[in-house]
Design a protein around this motif. Sequence first.
Motif, PDB file in Angstrom:
ATOM      1  N   ARG A 173       0.830  -1.202   0.000  1.00  0.00           N
ATOM      2  CA  ARG A 173       0.000   0.000   0.000  1.00  0.00           C
ATOM      3  C   ARG A 173       0.862   1.250   0.000  1.00  0.00           C
ATOM      4  N   ARG A 174       2.021   1.168   0.637  1.00  0.00           N
ATOM      5  CA  ARG A 174       2.915   2.316   0.688  1.00  0.00           C
ATOM      6  C   ARG A 174       3.831   2.352  -0.529  1.00  0.00           C
ATOM      7  N   THR A 175       4.118   1.188  -1.120  1.00  0.00           N
ATOM      8  CA  THR A 175       5.028   1.118  -2.267  1.00  0.00           C
ATOM      9  C   THR A 175       4.357   0.342  -3.396  1.00  0.00           C
ATOM     10  N   PRO A 176       3.408   0.951  -4.109  1.00  0.00           N
ATOM     11  CA  PRO A 176       2.665   0.230  -5.161  1.00  0.00           C
ATOM     12  C   PRO A 176       3.527  -0.174  -6.349  1.00  0.00           C
ATOM     13  N   ALA A 177       4.701   0.431  -6.507  1.00  0.00           N
ATOM     14  CA  ALA A 177       5.570   0.052  -7.632  1.00  0.00           C
ATOM     15  C   ALA A 177       6.000  -1.400  -7.551  1.00  0.00           C
ATOM     16  N   ILE A 178       6.021  -1.963  -6.338  1.00  0.00           N
ATOM     17  CA  ILE A 178       6.396  -3.369  -6.175  1.00  0.00           C
ATOM     18  C   ILE A 178       5.385  -4.268  -6.876  1.00  0.00           C
ATOM     19  N   ASN A 179       4.147  -3.813  -6.972  1.00  0.00           N
ATOM     20  CA  ASN A 179       3.068  -4.597  -7.568  1.00  0.00           C
ATOM     21  C   ASN A 179       2.714  -4.084  -8.961  1.00  0.00           C
ATOM     22  N   SER A 180       3.727  -3.659  -9.697  1.00  0.00           N
ATOM     23  CA  SER A 180       3.522  -3.141 -11.051  1.00  0.00           C
ATOM     24  C   SER A 180       4.247  -4.029 -12.059  1.00  0.00           C
ATOM     25  N   PHE A 181       4.233  -3.612 -13.321  1.00  0.00           N
ATOM     26  CA  PHE A 181       4.852  -4.408 -14.378  1.00  0.00           C
ATOM     27  C   PHE A 181       5.337  -3.500 -15.499  1.00  0.00           C
ATOM     28  N   TRP A 182       6.549  -3.723 -15.953  1.00  0.00           N
ATOM     29  CA  TRP A 182       7.135  -2.967 -17.057  1.00  0.00           C
ATOM     30  C   TRP A 182       6.688  -3.605 -18.370  1.00  0.00           C
ATOM     31  N   ASP A 183       5.827  -2.936 -19.115  1.00  0.00           N
ATOM     32  CA  ASP A 183       5.344  -3.438 -20.405  1.00  0.00           C
ATOM     33  C   ASP A 183       6.280  -2.928 -21.489  1.00  0.00           C
ATOM     34  N   GLN A 184       7.197  -3.772 -21.909  1.00  0.00           N
ATOM     35  CA  GLN A 184       8.222  -3.369 -22.867  1.00  0.00           C
ATOM     36  C   GLN A 184       7.615  -3.002 -24.213  1.00  0.00           C
ATOM     37  N   ALA A 185       6.628  -3.774 -24.670  1.00  0.00           N
ATOM     38  CA  ALA A 185       6.037  -3.521 -25.987  1.00  0.00           C
ATOM     39  C   ALA A 185       5.314  -2.181 -26.031  1.00  0.00           C
ATOM     40  N   ALA A 186       4.570  -1.874 -24.980  1.00  0.00           N
ATOM     41  CA  ALA A 186       3.801  -0.628 -24.960  1.00  0.00           C
ATOM     42  C   ALA A 186       4.597   0.539 -24.401  1.00  0.00           C
ATOM     43  N   GLN A 187       5.777   0.229 -23.837  1.00  0.00           N
ATOM     44  CA  GLN A 187       6.593   1.256 -23.177  1.00  0.00           C
ATOM     45  C   GLN A 187       5.789   1.979 -22.093  1.00  0.00           C
ATOM     46  N   GLU A 188       5.171   1.154 -21.236  1.00  0.00           N
ATOM     47  CA  GLU A 188       4.371   1.678 -20.134  1.00  0.00           C
ATOM     48  C   GLU A 188       4.646   0.862 -18.874  1.00  0.00           C
ATOM     49  N   VAL A 189       4.486   1.500 -17.728  1.00  0.00           N
ATOM     50  CA  VAL A 189       4.503   0.791 -16.458  1.00  0.00           C
ATOM     51  C   VAL A 189       3.047   0.582 -16.044  1.00  0.00           C
ATOM     52  N   VAL A 190       2.666  -0.674 -15.848  1.00  0.00           N
ATOM     53  CA  VAL A 190       1.284  -1.023 -15.517  1.00  0.00           C
ATOM     54  C   VAL A 190       1.199  -1.246 -14.008  1.00  0.00           C
ATOM     55  N   TYR A 191       0.458  -0.382 -13.323  1.00  0.00           N
ATOM     56  CA  TYR A 191       0.255  -0.525 -11.878  1.00  0.00           C
ATOM     57  C   TYR A 191      -1.015  -1.342 -11.639  1.00  0.00           C
ATOM     58  N   LYS A 192      -0.892  -2.404 -10.867  1.00  0.00           N
ATOM     59  CA  LYS A 192      -2.019  -3.308 -10.622  1.00  0.00           C
ATOM     60  C   LYS A 192      -2.792  -2.854  -9.383  1.00  0.00           C
ATOM     61  N   GLY A 193      -4.111  -2.786  -9.507  1.00  0.00           N
ATOM     62  CA  GLY A 193      -4.966  -2.432  -8.382  1.00  0.00           C
ATOM     63  C   GLY A 193      -5.417  -3.644  -7.596  1.00  0.00           C
ATOM     64  N   TYR A 194      -4.762  -4.765  -7.799  1.00  0.00           N
ATOM     65  CA  TYR A 194      -5.074  -6.018  -7.109  1.00  0.00           C
ATOM     66  C   TYR A 194      -3.761  -6.757  -6.920  1.00  0.00           C
ATOM     67  N   VAL A 195      -3.731  -7.734  -6.044  1.00  0.00           N
ATOM     68  CA  VAL A 195      -2.525  -8.526  -5.813  1.00  0.00           C
ATOM     69  C   VAL A 195      -2.853 -10.003  -6.000  1.00  0.00           C
ATOM     70  N   ASN A 196      -2.282 -10.614  -7.023  1.00  0.00           N
ATOM     71  CA  ASN A 196      -2.336 -12.069  -7.191  1.00  0.00           C
ATOM     72  C   ASN A 196      -1.028 -12.611  -6.627  1.00  0.00           C
ATOM     73  N   LEU A 197      -1.086 -13.082  -5.400  1.00  0.00           N
ATOM     74  CA  LEU A 197       0.112 -13.447  -4.645  1.00  0.00           C
ATOM     75  C   LEU A 197       0.597 -14.837  -5.014  1.00  0.00           C
ATOM     76  N   GLY A 198       1.769 -14.916  -5.636  1.00  0.00           N
ATOM     77  CA  GLY A 198       2.344 -16.197  -6.028  1.00  0.00           C
ATOM     78  C   GLY A 198       3.192 -16.789  -4.919  1.00  0.00           C
ATOM     79  N   ILE A 199       3.112 -18.107  -4.760  1.00  0.00           N
ATOM     80  CA  ILE A 199       3.927 -18.840  -3.788  1.00  0.00           C
ATOM     81  C   ILE A 199       4.674 -19.924  -4.556  1.00  0.00           C
ATOM     82  N   ALA A 200       6.001 -19.809  -4.622  1.00  0.00           N
ATOM     83  CA  ALA A 200       6.796 -20.800  -5.344  1.00  0.00           C
ATOM     84  C   ALA A 200       6.735 -22.130  -4.600  1.00  0.00           C
TER      85      ALA A 200
END
Length: 466
Positions: free
Chosen positions: A307-334
Motif C-alpha cells: 500500500r505504501r510502495t505500489p511500484a512493487i506490484n507493477s509491471f514494465w510493459d516493454q512492448a507498450a513502453q508503459e509501467v502497468v500498476y495493478k490495483g489487485y494482488v495475485n500473490l504467487g507462492i513458489a
Amino acid sequence: MAEFKLPDVGEGLTEAELVSWKVQAGDLVEINQVICEIETAKSIVELPSPYAGTVLSLLVVEGETVEVGTAIIAIGEQVAEMVIDLSNPAASGGGEGESLVGRNKADRGPQRRARKGSASPATDAGAQTQLQVQGAFAAGGAMPLEVAPADEPAVPAREPEPAPASLRALAKPPVRKLAKDLGVDLTRLAASGPGGTVTRADVEAAAAATESAPAPMPEQYADLGRPGVHPMTGARETREPIKGVRKMMGQAMVDSAFTAPHVTEWITVDVTATVELVERLKGRPELRDVKVSPLLVLARACLLAMRRTPAINSFWDQAAQEVVYKGYVNLGIAAATPRGLVVPNIKDADSLSLVELARALGELTATAREGRTQPAEMSGGTFTITNVGVFGVDAGTPIINPGESAILCFGAVRKQPWVVDDDIVVRQVTTLALSFDHRHVDGQQGSQFLADVAGILEDPGTALLF
C-alpha cells in the motif's frame, strides 16, 4: 470414425506430453469421459472425450510429446459429436481441483464394445458448449482395430482374463504420477489407505527406503582411488529430456534474467514476536482448521507494505513502453514439486482476511504437492514469495517471475544471538532478500518495501499503521 486432436487447454500452449491413457483399444467411451492425462508446460490436465463410441486405436504412446492439433485417439461408431468449452473454470483450472469437463464424472472403468444394434449409454447430442473439437484421421497413424462389415453381425470381443489381484494396485492419479516420478512400483507396496488404496505416504516411504538402502558397487567403481573414477552408483551418465514444467521454468528464468535488470537487497530480522504471534493464532477457534505459520504473517505483511510502495506490484510493459500498476494482488507462492518448480497464485489476495488467506495458502500448497495445479492458477501473478527456509537455507538471490516486478525470498528462522538493549540474548532470526526490476523500481522504493515488511515481522503490532 472420428479422431480427437490434442486441444489447446489454455494459455496458448503449443505442445504437451501424454502422461497416461485411461482407456485402451476396444473400450467403449462416453462423451466427457476422461480418456487420458497430459502434461503441459504448466500442469497435468485430464482430457475428456468429445465423442461416444468404441476406441479404435491410440495414436500416441505414453511419454510422447506432441504438438497441439495432433490426432491422439481414433474413436469409431460415433454416436454424437460434442463441443467442449475449454474456457470455462472447470476446463482451465479455475475451479478447485478441476481441470476439464468431465473430471468429476464417476469412473466407469474400461468397457467392451456393445453388440451391434444396442444403444450406447452416451447419446445425448443436445449437450453444447463454446469450442468445437474435431479432427481428421492423420496418415501414418497407428493401425485401427478391425471392425466387422455392416452386413455381418458384430462379434463381441473376447473379454481378457482378469489380471491377478497383485497387479491391480488402487491409487489416485496424483499418487500414480508421484510413483512414476520416483520410480516406485505400486504393485509392490503394502497399501495403508481405505479399501486397500495406496497413499502418497506409502509411495514416499518406499522411495525413502530405496534411497537409504545400500546399492551394490558396480565393478568399474571397485578401485575408488583410480583417477577419474567417482564413488557414484549406476550408469556413468544418464540423460533426462527437458520438457513440461522444467522446460517452461528454464525458459522463463532465462527470459527474466536477461530482460529485467535485477537488484537484490537483504535484511536480517528478529522475528521472535512473529513466532510468538503464530503460536497464539494457532489457538484461535477460527484458525483451528488451517495451517498457521510465519509464512502466513509474511504474506500478510507484504500485502500491507504494498500500500505504501505500489511500484512493487507493477509491471514494465516493454512492448507498450508503459509501467502497468495493478490495483489487485495475485500473490504467487513458489512450490517445489516432483515435476519441477511451479508458482501458483492466490487471486485478489489483498482482499482476503487473515483467515481466508490462511485457507487459500493451505489449498494452494496441497494442490501443488498433489500435482493438480492448473494453468489458470499459475497465470496472472503480480508478486511472488519463495520460501527457501523450508530447506534450511538462509537466503538467496531469486529471479523475478516474468510479468512481475519483484520477488521476496524468505529464509530459515533460526535461534541466534541478538543484541537487545546492549545485552546478547537468544532470538528467532531470519533473512529476507528482495529482488526487483530496477528499470522502474528504484533503490528507495525497494528499500522502503523491504523495511516495511521487516518492521511488521519484528513488531506485528505496526501492521495497524498501514
